[in-house]
Write a protein that holds these residues in place. Structure first.
Motif, PDB file in Angstrom:
ATOM      1  N   THR A 139       0.758  -0.840   0.536  1.00 29.40           N
ATOM      2  CA  THR A 139      -0.217   0.022   0.623  1.00 29.40           C
ATOM      3  C   THR A 139       0.919   0.972   0.223  1.00 29.40           C
ATOM      4  N   LEU A 140       0.143   2.812   0.134  1.00 35.35           N
ATOM      5  CA  LEU A 140       0.487   3.676   0.180  1.00 35.35           C
ATOM      6  C   LEU A 140       1.016   4.128   1.431  1.00 35.35           C
ATOM      7  N   PHE A 188       4.698   1.043  -0.884  1.00 36.42           N
ATOM      8  CA  PHE A 188       5.367   0.679  -2.029  1.00 36.42           C
ATOM      9  C   PHE A 188       5.826   2.509  -2.029  1.00 36.42           C
ATOM     10  N   ASP A 189       7.566   2.207  -2.327  1.00 34.38           N
ATOM     11  CA  ASP A 189       8.047   4.114  -3.255  1.00 34.38           C
ATOM     12  C   ASP A 189       7.521   4.694  -4.566  1.00 34.38           C
ATOM     13  N   PRO A 190       6.867   5.096  -4.981  1.00 31.82           N
ATOM     14  CA  PRO A 190       6.760   5.084  -5.763  1.00 31.82           C
ATOM     15  C   PRO A 190       7.849   6.122  -6.814  1.00 31.82           C
ATOM     16  N   ARG A 191       8.497   6.457  -5.701  1.00 31.76           N
ATOM     17  CA  ARG A 191       9.836   7.254  -6.395  1.00 31.76           C
ATOM     18  C   ARG A 191      10.743   5.636  -7.247  1.00 31.76           C
ATOM     19  N   PRO A 205       0.683   3.146  -8.885  1.00 32.41           N
ATOM     20  CA  PRO A 205       1.616   2.779  -8.727  1.00 32.41           C
ATOM     21  C   PRO A 205       1.610   1.525  -7.544  1.00 32.41           C
ATOM     22  N   LEU A 206       1.045   1.256  -7.255  1.00 31.86           N
ATOM     23  CA  LEU A 206       0.885  -0.419  -6.839  1.00 31.86           C
ATOM     24  C   LEU A 206       0.058  -1.149  -7.210  1.00 31.86           C
ATOM     25  N   ASN A 257      11.385  -8.430  -3.578  1.00 25.98           N
ATOM     26  CA  ASN A 257      11.551  -7.833  -2.938  1.00 25.98           C
ATOM     27  C   ASN A 257      10.170  -7.484  -1.459  1.00 25.98           C
ATOM     28  N   LEU A 258       9.429  -7.259  -2.342  1.00 21.92           N
ATOM     29  CA  LEU A 258       8.128  -7.864  -1.035  1.00 21.92           C
ATOM     30  C   LEU A 258       8.063  -9.253  -0.191  1.00 21.92           C
TER      31      LEU A 258
END
Length: 372
Positions: free
Chosen positions: A102-103, A129-132, A150-151, A160-161
């Protein structure tokens, strides 16, 4: 006495013939059911009743096999992720661990929803989650900047997750599971394959025309074959596409082949060269996956991704088929928590109301309106 023996012999022969006919008819019925369902399960029809309350035997018998399930949870669709997780949890004895991506601004809402409802016994990790990470890899139209989700790219970063798992299942938030997720987890992957998807051409849900979307069942529907970079790959334009909303990943193989880096490479190239088809129906996550997994993926049972329930408000499938499906997928514009959607009542049986009251279902139109 001879007459009696003859009568007994005739009776025995008649019984044997009767049993053979019965056996033949039973086999015929069994084959008919299998064909009706397009189900590779040798047991044929095994519909799961919709019982949102967890049966006591499931609560008592959960085993230790850990199954990693990755799902995105954006604030405006949080109810979808909640219903999906509830349906998975209630239908398995396995030790499912949800990796909820999530954000940052959704974390508190999500935690409250999980801890103050019947979902408090769920095992989960919330991942921010980092949208960058998407900078330079996604074409953003300044006038449609808010349409970037982004998700939807979280599935590209599975190792990574879920760093310690050898295998994981990825599911979209617009799904409901009606069978034991362990069966999907046990999908056999061929040696060298990092993922298994549901192919569009041979699926139970393939004959669907998506308006303005080109051909959604082969590669030319997603990629621009006028571009030299695509042509150089020598991928046949009529190759069957697959749906990336539900898949099983072998993370050992994923890391070995550096799948994430390969996907990022094609994302960045698309920003430079616009390689995706212009007829695309909004899915910018599918094209890089199609390129990287071209003829390099295994298949999941089509009944584990019965889709397009969100393509129109009409009922595409019979109630019997929907009941027999192992996983229902409302991909398309009509989500079961929003506007009129087919079989929204099936989805609602797994929905857990938001204790904060922030997420409310948009009431559907009347039956009279739906019939128009």
């Amino acid at each position: 006495s001879v007459k009696f023996s003859v009568n007994i012999s005739i009776l025995i022969v008649a019984v044997v013939i009767f049993l053979l006919v019965l056996h033949h008819n039973f086999l015929g019925l069994s084959d008919f059911l299998k064909r009706e369902l397009s189900d590779s399960n040798p047991l044929g029809l095994q519909p799961v009743d919709f019982i949102p309350a967890v049966p006591q035997r499931l609560a008592d018998e959960r085993n230790d096999k850990e199954i990693s399930v990755v799902i995105g949870a954006s604030d405006e669709r949080l109810g979808g992720a909640i219903a999906a997780m509830n349906s998975i949890y209630r239908n398995t004895k396995s030790n499912v661990v949800f990796h909820i991506v999530t954000l940052n601004d959704t974390v508190d809402h999500l935690r409250l929803w999980l801890s103050n409802t019947a979902l408090k016994n769920l095992r989960y990790r919330i991942l921010d989650f980092d949208p960058r990470v998407l900078e330079g890899k996604v074409q953003v139209d300044p006038q449609k900047a808010d349409t970037l989700k982004p998700l939807t790219f979280a599935r590209f970063y599975l190792p990574n997750l879920v760093p310690h798992a050898e295998k994981a299942i990825y599911v979209d938030d617009d799904i409901i599971v009606q069978d034991d997720i362990l069966e999907l987890y046990n999908t056999p992957l061929k040696p060298g394959h990092a993922a298994a998807f549901s192919d569009d051409c041979d699926s139970t849900t393939n004959k669907v025309a998506v308006r303005g979307a080109g051909n959604q069942y082969n590669y030319i529907g997603f990629l621009d074959y006028k571009k030299e970079t695509i042509r150089k790959l020598a991928m046949k334009a009529n190759t069957c596409s697959f749906n990336p909303g539900v898949f099983v990943a072998n993370l050992t193989e994923w890391k070995l082949q550096n799948i994430t880096k390969q996907l990022e490479k094609w994302m960045a190239l698309n920003v430079e060269e616009e390689l995706y088809s212009r007829a695309l129906a909004g899915s910018i996550t599918t094209p890089p996956l199609l390129i990287v997994f071209y003829k390099q993926h295994s298949s999941i049972d089509p009944m584990w991704n019965v889709r397009h329930l969100g393509s129109s408000a009409g009922k595409r499938y019979s109630p019997q088929f929907v009941k027999a499906a192992k996983l229902l997928h409302w991909n398309g514009h009509f989500k079961p928590w929003g506007r009129t959607a087919s079989y929204a009542e099936v989805w609602e049986k797994w929905y857990v109301p938001d204790p904060t009251g922030k997420f409310s279902l948009i009431r559907r139109h009347s039956e009279a309106y739906e019939a128009k």
